[in-house]
Write a protein that holds these residues in place. Structure first.
Motif, PDB file in Angstrom:
ATOM      1  N   TRP A 145      24.488  16.873  29.041  1.00 25.79           N
ATOM      2  CA  TRP A 145      25.999  17.317  28.431  1.00 25.79           C
ATOM      3  C   TRP A 145      25.818  18.105  27.013  1.00 25.79           C
ATOM      4  N   ASP A 146      24.382  17.990  26.565  1.00 24.57           N
ATOM      5  CA  ASP A 146      24.084  18.722  25.258  1.00 24.57           C
ATOM      6  C   ASP A 146      22.447  18.539  25.167  1.00 24.57           C
ATOM      7  N   VAL A 147      22.060  19.565  24.293  1.00 25.92           N
ATOM      8  CA  VAL A 147      20.715  19.594  24.129  1.00 25.92           C
ATOM      9  C   VAL A 147      20.727  20.533  22.710  1.00 25.92           C
ATOM     10  N   SER A 148      19.419  19.871  22.066  1.00 25.51           N
ATOM     11  CA  SER A 148      19.258  20.543  20.512  1.00 25.51           C
ATOM     12  C   SER A 148      17.560  20.618  20.503  1.00 25.51           C
ATOM     13  N   MET A 149      17.319  21.530  19.625  1.00 25.86           N
ATOM     14  CA  MET A 149      15.720  21.863  19.579  1.00 25.86           C
ATOM     15  C   MET A 149      15.246  21.902  17.907  1.00 25.86           C
ATOM     16  N   SER A 150      14.405  21.462  17.665  1.00 24.15           N
ATOM     17  CA  SER A 150      13.824  21.539  16.331  1.00 24.15           C
ATOM     18  C   SER A 150      13.678  22.909  15.854  1.00 24.15           C
ATOM     19  N   GLY A 151      13.713  23.354  14.748  1.00 23.86           N
ATOM     20  CA  GLY A 151      13.305  24.702  14.038  1.00 23.86           C
ATOM     21  C   GLY A 151      11.974  25.120  14.754  1.00 23.86           C
ATOM     22  N   ASN A 152      10.868  24.345  14.960  1.00 22.87           N
ATOM     23  CA  ASN A 152       9.630  24.983  15.441  1.00 22.87           C
ATOM     24  C   ASN A 152       9.721  24.590  16.868  1.00 22.87           C
ATOM     25  N   GLY A 153      10.724  24.071  17.703  1.00 20.44           N
ATOM     26  CA  GLY A 153      10.731  24.017  19.118  1.00 20.44           C
ATOM     27  C   GLY A 153       9.991  22.830  19.903  1.00 20.44           C
ATOM     28  N   SER A 154       9.337  22.158  18.930  1.00 15.88           N
ATOM     29  CA  SER A 154       8.611  21.055  19.490  1.00 15.88           C
ATOM     30  C   SER A 154       9.318  20.002  19.780  1.00 15.88           C
ATOM     31  N   THR A 155      10.368  19.394  19.006  1.00 15.86           N
ATOM     32  CA  THR A 155      11.394  18.294  19.400  1.00 15.86           C
ATOM     33  C   THR A 155      12.564  18.745  20.010  1.00 15.86           C
ATOM     34  N   ILE A 156      12.819  18.008  21.238  1.00 16.57           N
ATOM     35  CA  ILE A 156      14.179  18.529  22.098  1.00 16.57           C
ATOM     36  C   ILE A 156      14.840  16.924  22.103  1.00 16.57           C
ATOM     37  N   LEU A 157      16.060  17.032  21.811  1.00 18.58           N
ATOM     38  CA  LEU A 157      16.748  15.947  21.980  1.00 18.58           C
ATOM     39  C   LEU A 157      18.024  16.499  22.878  1.00 18.58           C
ATOM     40  N   GLY A 158      18.151  15.581  23.907  1.00 19.10           N
ATOM     41  CA  GLY A 158      19.309  15.812  25.009  1.00 19.10           C
ATOM     42  C   GLY A 158      20.116  14.533  25.184  1.00 19.10           C
ATOM     43  N   GLY A 159      21.225  14.842  25.452  1.00 21.97           N
ATOM     44  CA  GLY A 159      22.544  13.744  25.676  1.00 21.97           C
ATOM     45  C   GLY A 159      22.858  13.879  27.190  1.00 21.97           C
ATOM     46  N   ALA A 160      23.088  12.548  27.681  1.00 20.01           N
ATOM     47  CA  ALA A 160      23.200  12.629  29.096  1.00 20.01           C
ATOM     48  C   ALA A 160      24.382  11.558  29.450  1.00 20.01           C
ATOM     49  N   LYS A 161      24.996  12.100  30.509  1.00 21.85           N
ATOM     50  CA  LYS A 161      26.156  11.199  30.716  1.00 21.85           C
ATOM     51  C   LYS A 161      25.785  10.089  31.472  1.00 21.85           C
ATOM     52  N   PHE A 162      26.103   9.026  30.674  1.00 19.23           N
ATOM     53  CA  PHE A 162      25.939   7.460  30.813  1.00 19.23           C
ATOM     54  C   PHE A 162      24.589   7.051  30.969  1.00 19.23           C
ATOM     55  N   THR A 163      23.592   7.975  30.945  1.00 18.02           N
ATOM     56  CA  THR A 163      22.124   7.311  31.058  1.00 18.02           C
ATOM     57  C   THR A 163      21.134   7.569  29.944  1.00 18.02           C
ATOM     58  N   GLY A 164      21.989   8.071  28.622  1.00 18.40           N
ATOM     59  CA  GLY A 164      21.193   7.960  27.597  1.00 18.40           C
ATOM     60  C   GLY A 164      21.003   9.334  26.625  1.00 18.40           C
ATOM     61  N   LEU A 165      20.301   9.035  25.634  1.00 18.56           N
ATOM     62  CA  LEU A 165      19.910   9.878  24.466  1.00 18.56           C
ATOM     63  C   LEU A 165      18.422  10.139  24.857  1.00 18.56           C
ATOM     64  N   TRP A 166      17.853  11.393  25.110  1.00 16.59           N
ATOM     65  CA  TRP A 166      16.616  11.657  25.283  1.00 16.59           C
ATOM     66  C   TRP A 166      15.911  12.492  24.467  1.00 16.59           C
ATOM     67  N   ARG A 167      14.595  12.047  24.120  1.00 16.12           N
ATOM     68  CA  ARG A 167      13.959  12.894  23.181  1.00 16.12           C
ATOM     69  C   ARG A 167      12.457  13.293  23.855  1.00 16.12           C
ATOM     70  N   SER A 168      12.106  14.649  23.307  1.00 14.87           N
ATOM     71  CA  SER A 168      10.631  14.999  23.486  1.00 14.87           C
ATOM     72  C   SER A 168      10.266  15.397  22.444  1.00 14.87           C
ATOM     73  N   LEU A 169       9.003  14.995  22.182  1.00 17.17           N
ATOM     74  CA  LEU A 169       8.286  15.239  20.859  1.00 17.17           C
ATOM     75  C   LEU A 169       7.139  16.387  21.032  1.00 17.17           C
ATOM     76  N   ASP A 170       7.039  16.767  22.334  1.00 17.88           N
ATOM     77  CA  ASP A 170       5.982  17.743  22.711  1.00 17.88           C
ATOM     78  C   ASP A 170       6.161  19.085  23.554  1.00 17.88           C
ATOM     79  N   SER A 171       7.456  19.396  23.194  1.00 17.31           N
ATOM     80  CA  SER A 171       8.174  20.613  23.705  1.00 17.31           C
ATOM     81  C   SER A 171       8.451  20.400  24.995  1.00 17.31           C
ATOM     82  N   GLY A 172       8.765  19.338  25.456  1.00 15.98           N
ATOM     83  CA  GLY A 172       9.435  18.899  26.625  1.00 15.98           C
ATOM     84  C   GLY A 172       8.474  18.464  27.711  1.00 15.98           C
ATOM     85  N   VAL A 173       7.119  18.152  27.383  1.00 16.29           N
ATOM     86  CA  VAL A 173       6.148  17.737  28.424  1.00 16.29           C
ATOM     87  C   VAL A 173       6.480  16.136  28.880  1.00 16.29           C
TER      88      VAL A 173
END
Length: 173
Positions: free
Chosen positions: A128-156
């Motif tokens: 439902w929503d996605v956000s990226m840090s200024g340098n692109g390495s951290t991604i935060l994603g919000g999902a419907k009923f399944t959580g708040l997800w984070r990647s600290l390595d550009s989505g790997v």
């Protein structure tokens, strides 16, 4: 050319900040559902909506929105629902509906939209929503009923960091 004035008021305990911004209406521009803008405001991306077809693409401006061009290599979606970019505008992450399916995969470009790849290790979620840090390495994603997800390595790799299990995350920043 019409000018719109938008006022914002942010209240923090014992501190109040007020700001006023002028917006310029740009005629004959791209119709889109989501947008991402670089820190300097010159580079902008818009996720196009093409209701009734599966040909929606991402569009890009390098002059602050005065002119736009389609990123031909961006994946075709039914509609692009959310985009976010790095500070310099060279990295973009986003998602959109494919015809007849939920928004289950995240896409990324690291070269200003020339090439795109699916983040194949991103969880199959109804994003439902996605956000990226200024340098692109951290991604935060919000999902419907399944959580708040984070990647600290550009989505790997991805970790569920949801403080409220089962919540519907419709906005992350």
């Amino acid at each position: 050319m019409a000018l719109l004035t938008v006022a914002a008021l942010v209240a923090v305990p014992s501190v109040i900040f007020a700001a006023s911004y002028e917006w310029t209406v740009v005629a004959d521009t791209v119709q889109g559902y989501s947008a991402a803008i670089s820190d300097n405001g010159n580079i902008a991306y818009v996720g196009r909506v093409d209701a009734g077809s599966a040909s929606a693409k991402v569009w890009k401006s390098t002059d602050g929105g005065s002119s736009w061009s389609v990123l031909a290599n961006s994946p075709s979606r039914y509609s692009w629902l959310d985009l976010d970019s790095s500070s310099d505008g060279t990295k973009v992450v986003g998602f959109g509906y494919a015809s007849g399916s939920a928004q289950t995969k995240l896409y990324r470009t690291d070269d200003s939209g020339t090439s795109w790849s699916v983040l194949s290790n991103s969880p199959d979620q109804e994003w439902w929503d996605v956000s990226m840090s200024g340098n692109g390495s951290t991604i935060l994603g919000g999902a419907k009923f399944t959580g708040l997800w984070r990647s600290l390595d550009s989505g790997v790799t991805w970790t569920n960091v949801d403080p409220l299990p089962g919540a519907w995350w419709i906005g992350v920043a």
